[in-house]
Enzyme design. Structure first.
Site, short mmCIF file in Angstrom:
data_model
loop_
_atom_site.label_atom_id
_atom_site.label_comp_id
_atom_site.label_asym_id
_atom_site.label_seq_id
_atom_site.Cartn_x
_atom_site.Cartn_y
_atom_site.Cartn_z
CG HIS A 190 -1.88 -1.06 1.36
ND1 HIS A 190 -1.79 -2.03 2.33
CD2 HIS A 190 -2.98 -1.35 0.63
CE1 HIS A 190 -2.81 -2.87 2.21
NE2 HIS A 190 -3.54 -2.48 1.18
CG ASP A 221 -5.85 -7.67 -5.14
OD1 ASP A 221 -6.02 -8.85 -4.79
OD2 ASP A 221 -5.51 -6.79 -4.34
CB SER A 265 -4.29 -7.08 4.56
OG SER A 265 -3.94 -5.85 3.97
O1 PAF Z 1 -7.95 -3.97 -3.08
C1 PAF Z 1 -8.63 -3.58 -2.09
O2 PAF Z 1 -8.10 -3.32 -1.01
C2 PAF Z 1 -10.12 -3.40 -2.24
O3 PAF Z 1 -10.65 -4.38 -3.09
C3 PAF Z 1 -10.54 -1.99 -2.70
C4 PAF Z 1 -10.01 -1.68 -4.08
C5 PAF Z 1 -10.02 -0.97 -1.70
C6 PAF Z 1 -12.06 -1.89 -2.74
O4 PAF Z 1 -12.63 -2.15 -1.50
#
Ligand code: PAF
Length: 271
Positions: free
Chosen positions: A28, A141, A177
């Site tokens: 992140h 993702d 996470s």
């Molecule tokens: O990847 C994520 O953490 C979630 O799928 C997102 C994009 C914040 C949507 O809730």
């Protein structure tokens, strides 16, 4: 949020949004850094979106640590943390869902019915609340990235989708996470996902182009790990998620924890 955002816009400042569900890790933070470099203002949203979790999934136990998240984001010089309450996002009677067809149906879409509808709905709402110039998503993702790009294109949402590379642990495990759920033995076994991708990238580098044989390399490595229960391993096109392509995508359960990973086989995976 919208009020602040429109004020920044009136000052001609560009806005980058990093949507997250909290439980922040270096993956992140690398997106925050990228957003920082490319925008005048950086907003990070933190919202554990209930509608993207299926029944029996880990919504209730999903890791939440808002103080730690705020501390980490403070160090990253974020301009705003947008942390909407669930009742604000989904007030009583909220019944609209954003459905992305085709690309959202195979693989994660099949394994997690309703998941991408939940993601597409919340991303649409976050974009409406922040009105960013750019929004940042992690390559971890990969199908979510493809779904969000399709959503933005199809609904003319006018935001640039930027993608940050997967951040990996030393043994190759992609940061997630959900890695906190793994016990020490499972944590060790979890490296089998990136090992499989590395093996397939090596086979590709050695000239193998047959998707069936490349897939067999992925499967063999994951089957060799007793704690791994393979859900899928496929080679798809990164933009359409149609077969075949050079993006290897895998999902496996390590104990009770479901992990996903991916890698473009035309690029070597170090390690
Ligand atoms: O990847 C994520 O953490 C979630 O799928 C997102 C994009 C914040 C949507 O809730």
């Amino acid at each position: 949020m919208l009020h602040a955002s429109r004020r920044w816009r009136s000052e001609r400042r560009s806005i980058g949004l990093v949507p997250t569900m909290g439980a922040l890790h270096a993956g992140h933070l690398s997106l925050v850094e990228l957003a920082r470099r490319e925008n005048d203002v950086v907003v990070v949203s933190v919202f554990v979106n209930p509608i993207q979790f299926g029944p029996g999934e880990d919504f209730a136990r999903y890791p939440r640590d808002p103080d730690r998240d705020a501390r980490l984001l403070g160090e990253g010089e974020v301009d705003a943390i947008y942390e909407p309450r669930t009742e604000l996002m989904y007030p009583p009677g909220a019944s609209t869902r954003v459905h992305v067809g085709g690309i959202a149906e195979p693989l994660e879409g099949k394994a997690r019915p309703g998941h991408f509808e939940g993601v597409a709905t919340v991303v649409t709402k976050l974009l409406a609340a922040v009105e960013p110039d750019r929004a940042y998503f992690g390559q971890k993702d990969a199908q979510q990235v493809a779904v969000v790009k399709r959503l933005v294109r199809d609904l003319d949402l006018g935001v640039e989708i930027r993608v940050g590379p997967i951040v990996r642990e030393e043994d190759g495990l992609a940061l997630s996470s959900r890695n906190v759920y793994l016990d020490p033995a499972e944590r060790k076994a979890a490296a089998s996902l990136s090992d499989a991708l590395r093996d397939a990238a090596r086979a590709y580098a050695a000239g193998e182009r047959d998707p069936v044989r490349l897939r067999a390399v992925l499967v063999a490595r994951l089957r060799a790990e007793p704690l791994a229960d393979l859900e899928y391993a496929e080679l798809v096109d990164a933009a359409t998620f149609e077969k075949p392509g050079t993006l290897a995508v895998i999902a496996a359960r390590i104990g009770k924890t479901r992990l996903i990973d991916n890698h473009d086989l035309s690029i070597p995976l170090p390690g």
